[in-house]
Motif scaffolding. Structure first.
Motif, PDB file in Angstrom:
ATOM      1  N   GLU A  51       0.850  -1.184   0.000  1.00  0.00           N
ATOM      2  CA  GLU A  51       0.000   0.000   0.000  1.00  0.00           C
ATOM      3  C   GLU A  51       0.888   1.237   0.000  1.00  0.00           C
ATOM      4  O   GLU A  51       1.763   1.382   0.857  1.00  0.00           O
ATOM      5  N   VAL A  52       0.653   2.118  -0.942  1.00  0.00           N
ATOM      6  CA  VAL A  52       1.428   3.349  -1.063  1.00  0.00           C
ATOM      7  C   VAL A  52       0.626   4.518  -0.501  1.00  0.00           C
ATOM      8  O   VAL A  52      -0.566   4.653  -0.781  1.00  0.00           O
ATOM      9  N   GLY A  53       1.288   5.348   0.285  1.00  0.00           N
ATOM     10  CA  GLY A  53       0.622   6.529   0.838  1.00  0.00           C
ATOM     11  C   GLY A  53      -0.504   6.193   1.789  1.00  0.00           C
ATOM     12  O   GLY A  53      -1.614   6.711   1.636  1.00  0.00           O
ATOM     13  N   PRO A  54      -0.273   5.354   2.811  1.00  0.00           N
ATOM     14  CA  PRO A  54      -1.358   4.944   3.700  1.00  0.00           C
ATOM     15  C   PRO A  54      -1.904   6.057   4.591  1.00  0.00           C
ATOM     16  O   PRO A  54      -3.025   5.953   5.082  1.00  0.00           O
ATOM     17  N   GLY A  55      -1.107   7.110   4.813  1.00  0.00           N
ATOM     18  CA  GLY A  55      -1.588   8.212   5.646  1.00  0.00           C
ATOM     19  C   GLY A  55      -1.998   7.709   7.020  1.00  0.00           C
ATOM     20  O   GLY A  55      -1.241   7.018   7.703  1.00  0.00           O
ATOM     21  N   PRO A  56      -3.240   7.997   7.456  1.00  0.00           N
ATOM     22  CA  PRO A  56      -3.667   7.562   8.782  1.00  0.00           C
ATOM     23  C   PRO A  56      -4.000   6.077   8.889  1.00  0.00           C
ATOM     24  O   PRO A  56      -4.261   5.581   9.975  1.00  0.00           O
ATOM     25  N   GLY A  57      -4.035   5.372   7.766  1.00  0.00           N
ATOM     26  CA  GLY A  57      -4.173   3.916   7.826  1.00  0.00           C
ATOM     27  C   GLY A  57      -5.568   3.356   7.672  1.00  0.00           C
ATOM     28  O   GLY A  57      -5.845   2.238   8.108  1.00  0.00           O
ATOM     29  N   GLY A  58      -6.468   4.082   7.003  1.00  0.00           N
ATOM     30  CA  GLY A  58      -7.813   3.564   6.790  1.00  0.00           C
ATOM     31  C   GLY A  58      -7.828   2.301   5.951  1.00  0.00           C
ATOM     32  O   GLY A  58      -8.433   1.286   6.326  1.00  0.00           O
ATOM     33  N   LEU A  59      -7.156   2.333   4.806  1.00  0.00           N
ATOM     34  CA  LEU A  59      -7.050   1.127   3.979  1.00  0.00           C
ATOM     35  C   LEU A  59      -6.225   0.062   4.684  1.00  0.00           C
ATOM     36  O   LEU A  59      -6.513  -1.137   4.576  1.00  0.00           O
ATOM     37  N   TYR A 122      -2.823  12.324  -5.142  1.00  0.00           N
ATOM     38  CA  TYR A 122      -3.249  12.841  -6.441  1.00  0.00           C
ATOM     39  C   TYR A 122      -2.088  13.337  -7.300  1.00  0.00           C
ATOM     40  O   TYR A 122      -2.105  13.212  -8.521  1.00  0.00           O
ATOM     41  N   ASN A 123      -1.069  13.906  -6.662  1.00  0.00           N
ATOM     42  CA  ASN A 123      -0.017  14.562  -7.450  1.00  0.00           C
ATOM     43  C   ASN A 123       0.969  13.589  -8.091  1.00  0.00           C
ATOM     44  O   ASN A 123       1.763  13.994  -8.935  1.00  0.00           O
ATOM     45  N   VAL A 124       0.938  12.319  -7.711  1.00  0.00           N
ATOM     46  CA  VAL A 124       1.879  11.362  -8.313  1.00  0.00           C
ATOM     47  C   VAL A 124       1.167  10.087  -8.796  1.00  0.00           C
ATOM     48  O   VAL A 124       1.832   9.123  -9.173  1.00  0.00           O
ATOM     49  N   GLY A 125      -0.157  10.076  -8.799  1.00  0.00           N
ATOM     50  CA  GLY A 125      -0.887   8.865  -9.148  1.00  0.00           C
ATOM     51  C   GLY A 125      -0.564   8.335 -10.535  1.00  0.00           C
ATOM     52  O   GLY A 125      -0.293   7.141 -10.710  1.00  0.00           O
ATOM     53  N   THR A 126      -0.571   9.215 -11.531  1.00  0.00           N
ATOM     54  CA  THR A 126      -0.305   8.774 -12.908  1.00  0.00           C
ATOM     55  C   THR A 126       1.122   8.276 -13.051  1.00  0.00           C
ATOM     56  O   THR A 126       1.380   7.240 -13.685  1.00  0.00           O
ATOM     57  N   ALA A 127       2.080   8.990 -12.465  1.00  0.00           N
ATOM     58  CA  ALA A 127       3.485   8.581 -12.557  1.00  0.00           C
ATOM     59  C   ALA A 127       3.704   7.218 -11.912  1.00  0.00           C
ATOM     60  O   ALA A 127       4.457   6.377 -12.441  1.00  0.00           O
ATOM     61  N   LEU A 128       3.053   6.974 -10.791  1.00  0.00           N
ATOM     62  CA  LEU A 128       3.187   5.671 -10.138  1.00  0.00           C
ATOM     63  C   LEU A 128       2.582   4.561 -10.996  1.00  0.00           C
ATOM     64  O   LEU A 128       3.165   3.484 -11.133  1.00  0.00           O
ATOM     65  N   LEU A 129       1.430   4.810 -11.587  1.00  0.00           N
ATOM     66  CA  LEU A 129       0.807   3.792 -12.431  1.00  0.00           C
ATOM     67  C   LEU A 129       1.710   3.434 -13.609  1.00  0.00           C
ATOM     68  O   LEU A 129       1.915   2.243 -13.911  1.00  0.00           O
ATOM     69  N   ILE A 130       2.265   4.429 -14.270  1.00  0.00           N
ATOM     70  CA  ILE A 130       3.170   4.160 -15.391  1.00  0.00           C
ATOM     71  C   ILE A 130       4.384   3.352 -14.929  1.00  0.00           C
ATOM     72  O   ILE A 130       4.837   2.423 -15.610  1.00  0.00           O
ATOM     73  N   LYS A 131       4.900   3.677 -13.748  1.00  0.00           N
ATOM     74  CA  LYS A 131       6.033   2.912 -13.208  1.00  0.00           C
ATOM     75  C   LYS A 131       5.667   1.443 -13.053  1.00  0.00           C
ATOM     76  O   LYS A 131       6.430   0.546 -13.447  1.00  0.00           O
ATOM     77  N   TRP A 132       4.485   1.174 -12.482  1.00  0.00           N
ATOM     78  CA  TRP A 132       4.091  -0.210 -12.239  1.00  0.00           C
ATOM     79  C   TRP A 132       3.709  -0.932 -13.524  1.00  0.00           C
ATOM     80  O   TRP A 132       3.890  -2.141 -13.644  1.00  0.00           O
ATOM     81  N   LEU A 133       3.203  -0.212 -14.508  1.00  0.00           N
ATOM     82  CA  LEU A 133       2.822  -0.845 -15.767  1.00  0.00           C
ATOM     83  C   LEU A 133       4.026  -1.194 -16.626  1.00  0.00           C
ATOM     84  O   LEU A 133       4.021  -2.210 -17.323  1.00  0.00           O
ATOM     85  N   THR A 134       5.041  -0.345 -16.610  1.00  0.00           N
ATOM     86  CA  THR A 134       6.158  -0.500 -17.547  1.00  0.00           C
ATOM     87  C   THR A 134       7.448  -0.976 -16.895  1.00  0.00           C
ATOM     88  O   THR A 134       8.413  -1.272 -17.592  1.00  0.00           O
ATOM     89  N   GLY A 135       7.468  -1.056 -15.565  1.00  0.00           N
ATOM     90  CA  GLY A 135       8.693  -1.444 -14.874  1.00  0.00           C
ATOM     91  C   GLY A 135       8.912  -2.942 -14.841  1.00  0.00           C
ATOM     92  O   GLY A 135       8.101  -3.728 -15.337  1.00  0.00           O
ATOM     93  N   PRO A 136      10.004  -3.379 -14.215  1.00  0.00           N
ATOM     94  CA  PRO A 136      10.359  -4.799 -14.210  1.00  0.00           C
ATOM     95  C   PRO A 136       9.544  -5.647 -13.255  1.00  0.00           C
ATOM     96  O   PRO A 136       9.512  -6.869 -13.383  1.00  0.00           O
TER      97      PRO A 136
END
Length: 276
Positions: A51-59, A122-136
């Motif tokens: 889990e990325v960015g859990p903050g207060p831990g609801g998820l 919100y400010n890094v959501g797209t960049a993280l998705l691209i990393k996970w889609l195209t990374g190793p």
């Protein structure tokens, strides 16, 4: 996980924590909602979850209640580490990593197959998705919350207003669908936009790393000038000739080309560059 934990709101107040705008933080404090997201993400059958960015831990709380194995949290904001540590029951199931998710290597965090479940900043959501889609590193599945506009861009098809690079790259690697919508009022503080949860499952067979890089180049050029015909927008990559080699109409625009067409363009680019 202990049933005697304070509520999320009480935990935030006890630690004197407020959302940081610079980190794109908006907290989801309703455990009924976080449990519903986790149900969409599962079943986990004992597999690890990042889990990325859990903050207060609801998820996090919902994940620890579910059938997940190890739950690995990646939190950039050091203010939340003590609060998240309170969720650790001493079993060794919870692991907290202070760091930037854009820089961490997921394969170093978990052993074996793992899921990704996150309410993404919100400010890094797209960049993280691209990393996970195209990374190793490839997860079993990704269940991710984005701004509604971004979620629609992930699942859009040819001819849709939201169709673009993100849709092509996401769907080249995964099947993707929106499983849940959330209004701004569900968050503290409320963002200016609605949100949506996207569930992505990687294809059994996916394009190799080289094809994905060429797909990124082709889509960047095509959608970078989306109102132009492909003969013009792809001029630097071969223009009309590249289109002909891929069996694509050079006078078409990017918004009407389906995933198969873009993959043919990427393959045609590979062939051209091999001859060069």
């Amino acid at each position: 996980m202990s049933d005697n934990l304070p509520t999320l709101r009480e935990s935030l107040e006890a630690h004197g924590l407020l959302a940081k705008k610079s980190f794109g933080q908006h907290f989801l404090l309703d455990l009924n909602v976080t449990r519903k997201i986790v149900r969409y993400a599962g079943p986990f059958e004992g597999r690890a979850v990042i889990e990325v960015g859990p903050g207060p831990g609801g998820l996090t709380r919902a994940l620890l209640e579910a059938d997940a194995g190890p739950v690995v949290l990646v939190e950039k904001d050091p203010r939340f580490i003590p609060l998240l540590s309170e969720l650790d029951d001493g079993s060794g199931r919870l692991k907290i990593v202070e760091g930037d998710a854009l820089k961490v290597k997921e394969a170093d965090l978990v052993e074996g197959p793992a899921h990704l479940v996150s309410n993404l900043p919100y400010n890094v959501g797209t960049a993280l998705l691209i990393k996970w889609l195209t990374g190793p590193w490839t997860p079993c599945a990704l269940t991710l919350m984005f701004q509604k506009e971004v979620a629609e861009r992930v699942v859009a098809g040819p001819g849709d207003e939201a169709y673009g690079r993100l849709a092509v790259i996401s769907q080249a690697v995964c099947t993707a669908r929106i499983v849940m919508h959330l209004p701004a009022a569900a968050f503290t503080p409320p963002p200016k936009v609605a949100s949506a949860v996207v569930h992505l499952v990687p294809h059994a067979e996916r394009p190799d790393a080289g094809t994905l890089k060429r797909l990124e180049r082709v889509t960047a050029a095509a959608f970078g000038q989306r109102r132009k015909m492909l003969r013009s927008s792809l001029k630097q990559l071969g223009g009309a000739t590249l289109c002909d080699e891929a069996g694509i109409e050079p006078d078409a625009r990017a918004e009407v080309i389906d995933l198969a067409g873009f993959l043919r363009l990427a393959d045609a680019l590979e062939a051209r560059e091999a001859k060069a």
